[in-house]
Scaffold this motif. Structure first.
Motif, PDB file in Angstrom:
ATOM      1  N   SER A  35       0.833  -1.199   0.000  1.00 23.52           N
ATOM      2  CA  SER A  35       0.000   0.000   0.000  1.00 23.52           C
ATOM      3  C   SER A  35       0.865   1.245   0.000  1.00 23.52           C
ATOM      4  N   GLN A  36       0.654   2.089  -0.975  1.00 26.31           N
ATOM      5  CA  GLN A  36       1.390   3.353  -1.012  1.00 26.31           C
ATOM      6  C   GLN A  36       1.089   4.159   0.249  1.00 26.31           C
ATOM      7  N   SER A  37      -0.195   4.392   0.481  1.00 29.70           N
ATOM      8  CA  SER A  37      -0.592   5.271   1.590  1.00 29.70           C
ATOM      9  C   SER A  37      -0.388   4.608   2.947  1.00 29.70           C
ATOM     10  N   GLY A  38      -0.491   3.282   2.960  1.00 28.97           N
ATOM     11  CA  GLY A  38      -0.447   2.576   4.234  1.00 28.97           C
ATOM     12  C   GLY A  38      -1.720   2.748   5.033  1.00 28.97           C
ATOM     13  N   ASN A  86       8.473   1.468  -7.599  1.00 36.01           N
ATOM     14  CA  ASN A  86       9.277   1.080  -6.426  1.00 36.01           C
ATOM     15  C   ASN A  86       8.696  -0.134  -5.717  1.00 36.01           C
ATOM     16  N   GLN A  87       7.379  -0.295  -5.754  1.00 36.92           N
ATOM     17  CA  GLN A  87       6.810  -1.524  -5.173  1.00 36.92           C
ATOM     18  C   GLN A  87       7.341  -2.742  -5.920  1.00 36.92           C
ATOM     19  N   VAL A  88       7.364  -2.635  -7.265  1.00 37.25           N
ATOM     20  CA  VAL A  88       7.836  -3.775  -8.062  1.00 37.25           C
ATOM     21  C   VAL A  88       9.318  -4.036  -7.782  1.00 37.25           C
ATOM     22  N   ALA A 141      -4.467  -0.386 -18.286  1.00 40.93           N
ATOM     23  CA  ALA A 141      -5.911  -0.148 -18.483  1.00 40.93           C
ATOM     24  C   ALA A 141      -6.484   0.705 -17.348  1.00 40.93           C
ATOM     25  N   LEU A 142      -6.047   0.414 -16.132  1.00 42.16           N
ATOM     26  CA  LEU A 142      -6.547   1.197 -14.984  1.00 42.16           C
ATOM     27  C   LEU A 142      -6.222   2.687 -15.160  1.00 42.16           C
ATOM     28  N   LYS A 143      -5.001   2.968 -15.609  1.00 43.66           N
ATOM     29  CA  LYS A 143      -4.610   4.374 -15.777  1.00 43.66           C
ATOM     30  C   LYS A 143      -5.407   5.028 -16.912  1.00 43.66           C
TER      31      LYS A 143
HETATM   32  C1  F6R Z   1      -4.376   3.959  -9.123  1.00 44.50           C
HETATM   33  C2  F6R Z   1      -4.236   4.085  -7.682  1.00 44.50           C
HETATM   34  C3  F6R Z   1      -5.089   3.242  -6.809  1.00 44.50           C
HETATM   35  C4  F6R Z   1      -4.309   2.786  -5.562  1.00 44.50           C
HETATM   36  C5  F6R Z   1      -5.256   2.040  -4.599  1.00 44.50           C
HETATM   37  C6  F6R Z   1      -4.505   1.509  -3.392  1.00 44.50           C
HETATM   38  O1  F6R Z   1      -3.513   4.791  -9.805  1.00 44.50           O
HETATM   39  O2  F6R Z   1      -3.445   4.866  -7.206  1.00 44.50           O
HETATM   40  O3  F6R Z   1      -5.621   2.173  -7.478  1.00 44.50           O
HETATM   41  O4  F6R Z   1      -3.283   1.950  -5.964  1.00 44.50           O
HETATM   42  O5  F6R Z   1      -6.257   2.902  -4.161  1.00 44.50           O
HETATM   43  O6  F6R Z   1      -3.911   2.532  -2.664  1.00 44.50           O
HETATM   44  P1  F6R Z   1      -2.724   2.246  -1.681  1.00 44.50           P
HETATM   45  O7  F6R Z   1      -1.560   1.806  -2.483  1.00 44.50           O
HETATM   46  O8  F6R Z   1      -2.471   3.550  -0.986  1.00 44.50           O
HETATM   47  O9  F6R Z   1      -3.182   1.178  -0.741  1.00 44.50           O
END
Ligand code: F6R
Length: 580
Positions: free
Chosen positions: A340-343, A399-401, A464-466
């Motif tokens: 998770s980016q945001s955590g 960076n996750q990858v 596709a998501l982007k």
């Molecule tokens: C797409 C995007 C979202 C996040 C998803 C999970 O560009 O940013 O799909 O990847 O909401 O968010 P995190 O990584 O913060 O858990």
């Protein structure tokens, strides 16, 4: 979702330059509407982004206490009345809230019977009326908060002020809340980014805690109203230049930052993160079952991890967190790895809590230090991408990858990660002009299909998501082999099909031929010179995921520019998804 800020300072502060400057830093959490109220009851709210609210305020408006909110609408449409702060009838109690009060209808009915009048459609409006009722019953604020925590079901980070009281009451369950200890003020916020330019000292609220913040002190209490001592954490935040520099959007800035953000991460593997990576690799080796939990783009990174590990004979599954209840039963033999980016993603957080309860081990890959997911983890790797302002994830995905590749490397996978930053640079340099040119034609299309196989399948989904979220173009990211089982019926003359073909993958070539035979417009992304329309540097299949992803991200960016989309803040989205 939703950003909340509350500031208390005995020296006073500017609403425009301090309060709303911090709120602006949380705008990526939601931008349907915004508002603030000062301690003496001066209230202002607007629909839309925060800038017009900031512009409407006089430089000289100062206060000692204020709360503010940037909304991602859940209950009730995007209207000024539904914007926060919400208040009681005589405007003496004000609240901002991130989360969802599940039983708000029940509470609203009870309060309505007592004569309280509601003007908005939100769940949040229950809060000021509830506290008004509690105080009228003779309870003090401590008792009222305790009652609130027992009467309310749901998730909340709430900041509450009483007019002319000069303090903020902060209450938390499930939704994130942190107190920043800055030089001459206390800043309550949804995340540390709100105040990371002012201080690196913070206290993180845990569930069912509340605090009372006044001009010269803060006090924390547990659910029973018992005072508790909290630890002050000093966080480190990898700060890229936070302005857009010469770029028109954060998205393109963040795409182009990747040679440096990936290098920073790779350098950390043998230094500051070495021990944590060894610990996680050991856990992975010695566990019976690995379950990746993630959403959206982070889920795509987890799929790459799953494929890499499965190839090494380590049994792994990637599960979209919001559906995990249907697929996993946690136990002490399970290792959950959250990405998770945001955590803070609520779907992931709630699964981790279940897993922890069942005795599972928890690991995570996060970008935001001290985020809820990191704090729930036995071991957590930071992806060190720096602040990502654009709502769509780009550099954090890469960076996750890369962390996945490093973990796989520690478990036997052969790869030279040191080359990645340079190859990212080359990928952008070689492809951007061609991508820009293609984007003109692509921007006129209604549907786009993206095909992949193996490690490039997650990338088909990611691209596709982007295209969907940035460009609002319908796009499907598909397993190439599945196409002929139905979806191929949609392929017609000139329908764009982006085909991801690493190392001349024969099955991908056949699938591409099948759609070409139906007249599709094929765009091949390959890492073999002369074999694609867009060529990325020579690499293995796993690395191809990174470079093809960057090409796809560039494509969605340039299409978005042509279509004049709200690139950094696409409609209906928020960066930190803290509701289920
Ligand atoms: C797409 C995007 C979202 C996040 C998803 C999970 O560009 O940013 O799909 O990847 O909401 O968010 P995190 O990584 O913060 O858990």
């Amino acid at each position: 979702m939703c950003g909340i800020i509350g500031i208390v300072s005995k020296d006073g502060f500017s609403v425009k330059n301090t309060l709303l400057k911090s709120l602006k830093r949380l705008e990526y959490r939601g931008y349907d509407s915004s508002g603030y109220v000062t301690g003496d009851g001066e209230l202002s709210k607007r629909t839309g982004e925060i800038d017009p609210l900031i512009a409407s305020i006089n430089e000289s408006t100062t206060t000692k206490v204020a709360i503010s909110h940037s909304r991602w609408a859940t209950h009730g449409g995007v209207t000024k009345t539904n914007a926060h702060p919400h208040f009681n009838t005589d405007k003496t109690i004000f609240a901002v809230h991130n989360g969802i009060l599940e039983n708000f209808q029940e509470l609203k009915t009870t309060l309505t019977k007592k004569g309280y009048k509601f003007i908005s459609e939100t769940d949040t409006e229950v809060i000021p009326h509830y506290f008004d009722d509690q105080l009228k019953q003779g309870n003090d604020m401590h008792q009222a908060i305790k009652n609130f925590m027992s009467d309310v079901r749901g998730t909340f980070a709430i900041l509450l002020i009483k007019k002319d009281d000069n303090q903020i009451y902060a209450i938390k369950r499930d939704s994130p809340l942190v107190l920043g200890l800055a030089e001459n003020k206390f800043i309550l916020a949804s995340d540390i980014y709100a105040f990371s330019d002012e201080t690196n000292k913070a206290i993180f609220f845990e569930d069912n805690e509340y605090a009372l913040i006044s001009e010269d002190k803060y006090e924390f209490f547990n659910v029973n109203g018992k005072p508790i001592t909290k630890k002050i954490m000093e966080f480190e935040w990898t700060r890229e230049d936070e302005t857009m520099e010469h770029y028109p959007h954060y998205m393109i800035k963040e795409i182009k930052e990747q040679p440096s953000s990936s290098l920073r991460l790779i350098n950390s593997f043998e230094t500051i993160q070495n021990n944590k990576l060894n610990k996680l690799a050991d856990l992975m080796k010695n566990t019976k079952r690995i379950v990746f939990l993630a959403c959206g783009t982070s889920y795509h990174a987890s799929l790459i991890g799953s494929i890499l590990l499965s190839d090494l004979g380590i049994y792994t599954r990637s599960i979209i967190a919001s559906e995990a209840d249907s697929f996993v039963k946690y136990d002490e033999k399970t290792l959950c790895i959250a990405i998770s980016q945001s955590g803070e993603t609520m779907d992931v957080v709630s699964q981790l809590k279940k897993a922890k309860k069942a005795g599972a081990k928890i690991a995570s890959l996060v970008n935001v230090p001290f985020s809820t997911i990191q704090r729930l983890s036995d071991v957590s790797i930071e992806i060190l991408a720096g602040q990502e302002v654009c709502v769509a994830a780009t550099k954090t995905f890469t960076n996750q990858v890369i962390v996945m590749l490093e973990l796989a490397k520690r478990l036997g996978y052969k790869i030279d990660l040191k080359q990645i930053p340079k190859k990212i640079q080359q990928t952008i340099a070689i492809n951007e002009d061609k991508v820009k040119e293609m984007s003109i034609k692509l921007s006129k299309k209604r549907d786009i299909f993206v095909l992949g196989k193996g490690m490039s399948y997650p990338m088909a989904r990611e691209i596709a998501l982007k295209l969907k979220e940035i460009d609002y173009i319908h796009a499907e990211g598909m397993m190439a082999g599945e196409l002929k089982h139905g979806t191929i019926a949609l392929i017609d003359k000139d329908v764009p099909v982006i085909s991801l073909i690493p190392n001349g993958n024969e099955e991908m070539i056949s699938a591409t031929q099948e759609v070409k035979a139906r007249g599709a417009w094929i765009i091949k992304i390959s890492n073999v010179e002369g074999k694609g329309d867009l060529i990325v540097p020579k690499c293995d299949e796993a690395e191809f995921a990174i470079y093809s992803g960057i090409v796809g991200h560039l494509m969605s960016y340039h299409i978005g520019v042509i279509l004049k989309r709200e690139i950094d803040k696409p409609r209906n989205l928020a960066k930190s998804v803290t509701v289920k």
